[in-house]
Design a protein around this motif. Sequence first.
Motif, mmCIF file in Angstrom:
data_model
loop_
_atom_site.group_PDB
_atom_site.id
_atom_site.type_symbol
_atom_site.label_atom_id
_atom_site.label_comp_id
_atom_site.label_asym_id
_atom_site.label_seq_id
_atom_site.Cartn_x
_atom_site.Cartn_y
_atom_site.Cartn_z
ATOM 1 N N GLY A 1 0.843 -1.186 0.000
ATOM 2 C CA GLY A 1 0.000 0.000 0.000
ATOM 3 C C GLY A 1 0.876 1.234 0.000
ATOM 4 N N TYR A 2 0.334 2.352 -0.470
ATOM 5 C CA TYR A 2 1.110 3.575 -0.575
ATOM 6 C C TYR A 2 0.303 4.790 -0.106
ATOM 7 N N MET A 3 1.050 5.741 0.464
ATOM 8 C CA MET A 3 0.496 7.026 0.881
ATOM 9 C C MET A 3 1.150 8.118 0.043
ATOM 10 N N LEU A 4 0.377 9.114 -0.324
ATOM 11 C CA LEU A 4 0.922 10.322 -0.951
ATOM 12 C C LEU A 4 0.778 11.427 0.080
ATOM 13 N N LYS A 5 1.893 11.774 0.697
ATOM 14 C CA LYS A 5 1.941 12.727 1.816
ATOM 15 C C LYS A 5 1.029 12.212 2.923
ATOM 16 N N ASP A 6 -0.119 12.800 3.153
ATOM 17 C CA ASP A 6 -1.002 12.298 4.215
ATOM 18 C C ASP A 6 -2.282 11.684 3.655
ATOM 19 N N ARG A 7 -2.298 11.379 2.369
ATOM 20 C CA ARG A 7 -3.483 10.807 1.722
ATOM 21 C C ARG A 7 -3.199 9.363 1.299
ATOM 22 N N LEU A 8 -4.147 8.492 1.587
ATOM 23 C CA LEU A 8 -4.020 7.084 1.197
ATOM 24 C C LEU A 8 -4.275 6.964 -0.303
#
Length: 196
Positions: A179-186
């Motif tokens: 799984g990956y996060m972009l800054k504080d967004r899933l």
Amino acid sequence: MTEEKNNTISEEVESQTNEHAELTDVEVETVFGEDENSTDQSTTVDYAAEIQALTSKLEEADNRYLRLQADFDNFRRRTRLDIEAGEKYKAQKLVTELLPVLDNFERGLKVEADNEQTKSLLQGMEMVYRSLVDALKKEGVEPIEAVGKEFDPNFHQAVMQGEDENFGSNIVTDEFQKGYMLKDRLIRPSMVKVNQ
């Protein structure tokens, strides 16, 4: 003497006439004065009502102005937040499209190399993979740690349950897809196996 008498009588008549005239003027002034006072009172009442009406209109206009100003301030704040979010997450679409490519690189790197040609190919793939991961990190993309962590439905998607004595209850034992996060967004939750 008659003339003196006539003058005296004339003076008396004139004096009485003047007194009568003065009384009449005073009565007339009094009557007109009352009329002016009553007119002043009704005019004052009219002015007071008009002042009150104008004051209420002014208060209504002030309230409308304040509401419009608050609406405009809210609009500016929302617009600024939208622009900031757009800048902050501008890479989201590209990252979403690159994640399957990243997954395929990871699968390809798990292949066992049995000759020199395959080893050099894997080495080249690993270099491309690392540069892709570094570029994504610069944009704020981070993988979600899953194995050994407590299951969190906000970041993990459980696809299997199992029993493993090495892990406690509700702990992620295996990860099938990162799984990956972009800054504080899933961007994408981790697909995991959870211990019962």
